[in-house]
Design a protein around this motif. Structure first.
Motif, PDB file in Angstrom:
ATOM      1  N   ALA A   1       7.764   0.627  -5.564  1.00 52.66           N
ATOM      2  CA  ALA A   1       8.024  -0.527  -6.428  1.00 52.66           C
ATOM      3  C   ALA A   1       9.370  -1.130  -6.048  1.00 52.66           C
ATOM      4  O   ALA A   1      10.365  -0.410  -5.912  1.00 52.66           O
ATOM      5  CB  ALA A   1       8.017  -0.099  -7.892  1.00 52.66           C
ATOM      6  N   LEU A   2       9.382  -2.450  -5.864  1.00 48.85           N
ATOM      7  CA  LEU A   2      10.604  -3.186  -5.530  1.00 48.85           C
ATOM      8  C   LEU A   2      10.833  -4.242  -6.604  1.00 48.85           C
ATOM      9  O   LEU A   2       9.969  -5.083  -6.844  1.00 48.85           O
ATOM     10  CB  LEU A   2      10.483  -3.848  -4.158  1.00 48.85           C
ATOM     11  CG  LEU A   2      10.234  -2.916  -2.971  1.00 48.85           C
ATOM     12  CD1 LEU A   2       9.937  -3.718  -1.722  1.00 48.85           C
ATOM     13  CD2 LEU A   2      11.427  -2.015  -2.746  1.00 48.85           C
TER      14      LEU A   2
ATOM     15  N   VAL B   1       2.704   4.910  -9.002  1.00 50.97           N
ATOM     16  CA  VAL B   1       3.901   4.453  -8.293  1.00 50.97           C
ATOM     17  C   VAL B   1       4.700   5.693  -7.920  1.00 50.97           C
ATOM     18  O   VAL B   1       4.908   6.582  -8.756  1.00 50.97           O
ATOM     19  CB  VAL B   1       4.747   3.496  -9.165  1.00 50.97           C
ATOM     20  CG1 VAL B   1       6.078   3.172  -8.504  1.00 50.97           C
ATOM     21  CG2 VAL B   1       3.977   2.213  -9.450  1.00 50.97           C
ATOM     22  N   ASP B   2       5.151   5.749  -6.678  1.00 48.90           N
ATOM     23  CA  ASP B   2       5.840   6.935  -6.183  1.00 48.90           C
ATOM     24  C   ASP B   2       7.357   6.835  -6.227  1.00 48.90           C
ATOM     25  O   ASP B   2       8.044   7.856  -6.276  1.00 48.90           O
ATOM     26  CB  ASP B   2       5.394   7.238  -4.751  1.00 48.90           C
ATOM     27  CG  ASP B   2       3.908   7.516  -4.683  1.00 48.90           C
ATOM     28  OD1 ASP B   2       3.441   8.385  -5.432  1.00 48.90           O
ATOM     29  OD2 ASP B   2       3.211   6.856  -3.894  1.00 48.90           O
ATOM     30  N   MET B   3       7.897   5.629  -6.169  1.00 54.22           N
ATOM     31  CA  MET B   3       9.341   5.456  -6.249  1.00 54.22           C
ATOM     32  C   MET B   3       9.672   4.030  -6.651  1.00 54.22           C
ATOM     33  O   MET B   3       8.847   3.129  -6.495  1.00 54.22           O
ATOM     34  CB  MET B   3      10.040   5.830  -4.950  1.00 54.22           C
ATOM     35  CG  MET B   3       9.690   4.994  -3.756  1.00 54.22           C
ATOM     36  SD  MET B   3      10.495   5.567  -2.247  1.00 54.22           S
ATOM     37  CE  MET B   3      10.006   7.270  -2.197  1.00 54.22           C
ATOM     38  N   LEU B   4      10.867   3.855  -7.176  1.00 55.36           N
ATOM     39  CA  LEU B   4      11.321   2.560  -7.666  1.00 55.36           C
ATOM     40  C   LEU B   4      12.651   2.204  -7.026  1.00 55.36           C
ATOM     41  O   LEU B   4      13.616   2.969  -7.126  1.00 55.36           O
ATOM     42  CB  LEU B   4      11.473   2.605  -9.191  1.00 55.36           C
ATOM     43  CG  LEU B   4      12.129   1.401  -9.877  1.00 55.36           C
ATOM     44  CD1 LEU B   4      11.316   0.124  -9.669  1.00 55.36           C
ATOM     45  CD2 LEU B   4      12.318   1.686 -11.369  1.00 55.36           C
ATOM     46  N   ILE B   5      12.678   1.066  -6.360  1.00 53.22           N
ATOM     47  CA  ILE B   5      13.915   0.490  -5.844  1.00 53.22           C
ATOM     48  C   ILE B   5      14.176  -0.737  -6.709  1.00 53.22           C
ATOM     49  O   ILE B   5      13.436  -1.719  -6.638  1.00 53.22           O
ATOM     50  CB  ILE B   5      13.798   0.083  -4.351  1.00 53.22           C
ATOM     51  CG1 ILE B   5      13.239   1.214  -3.494  1.00 53.22           C
ATOM     52  CG2 ILE B   5      15.126  -0.450  -3.832  1.00 53.22           C
ATOM     53  CD1 ILE B   5      14.099   2.443  -3.387  1.00 53.22           C
ATOM     54  N   PHE B   6      15.183  -0.659  -7.571  1.00 52.24           N
ATOM     55  CA  PHE B   6      15.432  -1.689  -8.573  1.00 52.24           C
ATOM     56  C   PHE B   6      16.881  -2.153  -8.465  1.00 52.24           C
ATOM     57  O   PHE B   6      17.795  -1.501  -8.964  1.00 52.24           O
ATOM     58  CB  PHE B   6      15.152  -1.114  -9.963  1.00 52.24           C
ATOM     59  CG  PHE B   6      15.239  -2.091 -11.096  1.00 52.24           C
ATOM     60  CD1 PHE B   6      15.609  -3.413 -10.925  1.00 52.24           C
ATOM     61  CD2 PHE B   6      14.943  -1.675 -12.382  1.00 52.24           C
ATOM     62  CE1 PHE B   6      15.685  -4.303 -11.981  1.00 52.24           C
ATOM     63  CE2 PHE B   6      15.020  -2.544 -13.463  1.00 52.24           C
ATOM     64  CZ  PHE B   6      15.393  -3.862 -13.254  1.00 52.24           C
ATOM     65  N   PHE B   7      17.079  -3.265  -7.776  1.00 53.23           N
ATOM     66  CA  PHE B   7      18.420  -3.831  -7.671  1.00 53.23           C
ATOM     67  C   PHE B   7      18.672  -4.655  -8.927  1.00 53.23           C
ATOM     68  O   PHE B   7      18.331  -5.815  -8.997  1.00 53.23           O
ATOM     69  CB  PHE B   7      18.545  -4.693  -6.418  1.00 53.23           C
ATOM     70  CG  PHE B   7      18.586  -3.926  -5.120  1.00 53.23           C
ATOM     71  CD1 PHE B   7      18.371  -2.559  -5.066  1.00 53.23           C
ATOM     72  CD2 PHE B   7      18.836  -4.585  -3.937  1.00 53.23           C
ATOM     73  CE1 PHE B   7      18.409  -1.867  -3.864  1.00 53.23           C
ATOM     74  CE2 PHE B   7      18.877  -3.905  -2.729  1.00 53.23           C
ATOM     75  CZ  PHE B   7      18.665  -2.546  -2.694  1.00 53.23           C
TER      76      PHE B   7
END
Length: 159
Positions: A11-12, A89-95
């Motif tokens: 997830a981005l 969802v395996d991972m979250l990249i949340f800027f």
């Protein structure tokens, strides 16, 4: 127990003032992202799709699937949280932008809470995202330890 697969769903998400940072990060890491499915909220999804498709076209590589959800303030954060709670969802990249008030701050907090609850890797800044994507664990299957909440679910509730 959910396993993080070798081919991951990543997830981005990026707040408006961090979208440029996210696109630079995606452009730099596109080779690492191509084998995976990308899931994004709103405008971030459109920008990620454009960035990754451009890099893939330049290199004659088939681009990854980019699943686009609603914009965060319009329910995209909640959609993403639901996918996380379902193990999709395996991972979250949340800027996220800590300097700007967000109309959906409660949704952002809920998304980070559910990510922690289900023990998925989360990066809220570029440095952490770099560490995650460069980890040897990023390229293999991984079985995170998920806390057993059955006693909470089965608790006796007095009315």
């Amino acid at each position: 127990m959910n396993k993080i697969k070798q081919k991951k769903v990543i997830a981005l998400v990026a707040h408006d003032h961090r979208k440029k940072d996210m696109m630079e990060w995606v452009a730099y890491n596109w080779k690492e992202l191509v084998p995976h499915t990308l899931m994004c909220t709103g405008t971030t999804g459109k920008l990620v799709q454009e960035t990754i498709h451009e890099k893939c076209a330049e290199n004659e590589i088939i681009p990854p699937d980019v699943v686009r959800l609603k914009s965060g303030p319009l329910g995209g954060d909640q959609q993403l949280g639901a996918f996380i709670s379902e193990g999709k969802v395996d991972m979250l990249i949340f800027f996220w932008d800590p300097m700007q008030p967000q109309p959906h701050d409660v949704d952002v907090k809920a998304l980070l809470r559910i990510s922690t609850l289900y023990n998925i890797p989360v990066a809220t800044n570029r440095s952490t995202a770099d560490f995650i994507i460069s980890s040897k664990l990023f390229h293999q299957q991984y079985a995170p330890i998920i806390k057993d909440y059955s006693s909470y679910i089965m608790r006796d509730v007095k009315m």
